[in-house]
Scaffold this motif. Structure first.
Motif, PDB file in Angstrom:
ATOM      1  N   UNK A 104      41.059  37.635  34.643  1.00 26.78           N
ATOM      2  CA  UNK A 104      40.044  38.927  34.832  1.00 26.78           C
ATOM      3  C   UNK A 104      39.880  39.183  36.304  1.00 26.78           C
ATOM      4  N   UNK A 105      40.072  40.154  36.604  1.00 24.47           N
ATOM      5  CA  UNK A 105      39.613  40.669  38.112  1.00 24.47           C
ATOM      6  C   UNK A 105      38.628  41.865  38.155  1.00 24.47           C
ATOM      7  N   UNK A 106      37.582  41.437  38.988  1.00 26.73           N
ATOM      8  CA  UNK A 106      36.571  42.178  39.160  1.00 26.73           C
ATOM      9  C   UNK A 106      36.631  43.135  40.294  1.00 26.73           C
ATOM     10  N   UNK A 107      36.007  44.199  40.257  1.00 26.59           N
ATOM     11  CA  UNK A 107      36.056  45.140  41.367  1.00 26.59           C
ATOM     12  C   UNK A 107      34.944  44.434  42.446  1.00 26.59           C
ATOM     13  N   UNK A 108      34.873  44.910  43.820  1.00 34.18           N
ATOM     14  CA  UNK A 108      33.848  44.542  44.431  1.00 34.18           C
ATOM     15  C   UNK A 108      32.392  44.884  43.884  1.00 34.18           C
ATOM     16  N   UNK A 109      31.607  43.857  44.047  1.00 34.27           N
ATOM     17  CA  UNK A 109      30.071  44.305  43.360  1.00 34.27           C
ATOM     18  C   UNK A 109      29.329  44.456  44.558  1.00 34.27           C
ATOM     19  N   UNK A 110      28.507  45.346  44.439  1.00 30.24           N
ATOM     20  CA  UNK A 110      27.533  45.547  45.582  1.00 30.24           C
ATOM     21  C   UNK A 110      25.968  45.902  44.792  1.00 30.24           C
ATOM     22  N   UNK A 111      24.885  45.794  45.593  1.00 29.99           N
ATOM     23  CA  UNK A 111      23.781  46.116  44.905  1.00 29.99           C
ATOM     24  C   UNK A 111      22.669  46.564  46.035  1.00 29.99           C
ATOM     25  N   UNK A 112      21.789  47.222  45.713  1.00 24.71           N
ATOM     26  CA  UNK A 112      20.532  47.504  46.492  1.00 24.71           C
ATOM     27  C   UNK A 112      19.783  46.381  46.681  1.00 24.71           C
ATOM     28  N   UNK A 113      18.929  46.566  47.883  1.00 22.17           N
ATOM     29  CA  UNK A 113      17.933  45.291  48.163  1.00 22.17           C
ATOM     30  C   UNK A 113      17.710  45.437  49.610  1.00 22.17           C
ATOM     31  N   UNK A 114      16.713  44.849  49.982  1.00 22.35           N
ATOM     32  CA  UNK A 114      16.381  44.831  51.516  1.00 22.35           C
ATOM     33  C   UNK A 114      16.920  43.692  52.169  1.00 22.35           C
TER      34      UNK A 114
ATOM     35  N   UNK B  17      23.563  50.749  53.558  1.00 21.05           N
ATOM     36  CA  UNK B  17      22.567  49.804  53.062  1.00 21.05           C
ATOM     37  C   UNK B  17      23.120  48.614  52.578  1.00 21.05           C
ATOM     38  N   UNK B  18      24.455  48.657  52.064  1.00 16.25           N
ATOM     39  CA  UNK B  18      24.838  47.343  51.536  1.00 16.25           C
ATOM     40  C   UNK B  18      25.173  46.302  52.743  1.00 16.25           C
ATOM     41  N   UNK B  19      24.981  45.215  52.500  1.00 20.51           N
ATOM     42  CA  UNK B  19      25.163  44.098  53.423  1.00 20.51           C
ATOM     43  C   UNK B  19      25.983  43.124  52.867  1.00 20.51           C
ATOM     44  N   UNK B  20      26.445  43.164  51.479  1.00 21.98           N
ATOM     45  CA  UNK B  20      27.122  42.100  50.984  1.00 21.98           C
ATOM     46  C   UNK B  20      27.987  42.829  49.663  1.00 21.98           C
ATOM     47  N   UNK B  21      29.475  42.293  49.850  1.00 14.89           N
ATOM     48  CA  UNK B  21      30.060  42.563  48.655  1.00 14.89           C
ATOM     49  C   UNK B  21      30.740  41.490  48.299  1.00 14.89           C
ATOM     50  N   UNK B  22      30.913  41.123  46.770  1.00 12.18           N
ATOM     51  CA  UNK B  22      31.586  40.243  46.452  1.00 12.18           C
ATOM     52  C   UNK B  22      32.605  40.691  45.097  1.00 12.18           C
ATOM     53  N   UNK B  23      33.962  39.998  45.527  1.00 12.14           N
ATOM     54  CA  UNK B  23      34.870  40.409  44.342  1.00 12.14           C
ATOM     55  C   UNK B  23      35.512  38.982  43.792  1.00 12.14           C
ATOM     56  N   UNK B  24      35.696  38.736  42.477  1.00  9.86           N
ATOM     57  CA  UNK B  24      36.061  37.685  41.815  1.00  9.86           C
ATOM     58  C   UNK B  24      37.225  37.788  40.971  1.00  9.86           C
ATOM     59  N   UNK B  25      38.093  36.578  40.864  1.00  6.71           N
ATOM     60  CA  UNK B  25      39.276  36.421  40.127  1.00  6.71           C
ATOM     61  C   UNK B  25      38.792  35.213  39.275  1.00  6.71           C
ATOM     62  N   UNK B  26      39.171  35.509  37.924  1.00  2.46           N
ATOM     63  CA  UNK B  26      38.679  34.518  36.819  1.00  2.46           C
ATOM     64  C   UNK B  26      39.509  34.424  35.768  1.00  2.46           C
ATOM     65  N   UNK B  27      39.344  33.268  35.011  1.00  4.81           N
ATOM     66  CA  UNK B  27      40.388  33.161  33.882  1.00  4.81           C
ATOM     67  C   UNK B  27      39.582  33.276  32.590  1.00  4.81           C
ATOM     68  N   UNK B  28      40.021  33.302  31.398  1.00  5.64           N
ATOM     69  CA  UNK B  28      39.212  33.398  30.157  1.00  5.64           C
ATOM     70  C   UNK B  28      39.526  31.962  29.465  1.00  5.64           C
TER      71      UNK B  28
END
Length: 116
Positions: free
Chosen positions: A22-32, A105-116
């Motif tokens: 399982x490969x996720x796209x880079x995840x971002x979020x709003x926040x201060x 405004x995005x300060x961090x982005x996280x992408x992960x690779x996982x197994x099932x």
């Protein structure tokens, strides 16, 4: 082998699953703060992994992008409270500073690779 797309739109899929990978796209979020963005990102990752039939204990690797490496310690506090270390499952990862992310405004982005 077929590929399953999760939360697909015309531009991209938030996650792709093929076999046990399982490969996720880079995840971002709003926040201060980096901490608030990171917590929202980790919540999104949990939800996407669940849709793929897995969870954070099965993360193999994470790419973490920070717009300011001085936020490294703040990020790590949230990361360490989130990863499945209590299950002996702390994933490999890389953390790097980037000039900027897709929105200023995005300060961090996280992408992960996982197994099932």
């Amino acid at each position: 082998m077929s590929v399953q797309r999760i939360e697909q739109n015309p531009r991209m899929s938030e996650a792709s699953k093929a076999g046990n990978l399982v490969i996720l796209a880079g995840q971002v979020a709003d926040g201060e703060t980096v901490a608030s963005q990171a917590q929202s990102i980790f919540d999104s990752i949990d939800a996407l992994l669940e849709k793929a039939g897995t969870n954070k204990a099965n993360i193999l690797f994470a790419n973490i992008y920070l717009t300011d490496i001085n936020d490294f310690d703040e990020l790590n506090k949230v990361w360490e409270g989130w990863v499945a270390a209590d299950q002996g499952q702390t994933p490999s990862r890389a953390t790097m500073q980037v000039v900027r992310l897709a929105r200023p405004e995005w300060k961090v982005e996280v992408q992960v690779f996982a197994t099932v």
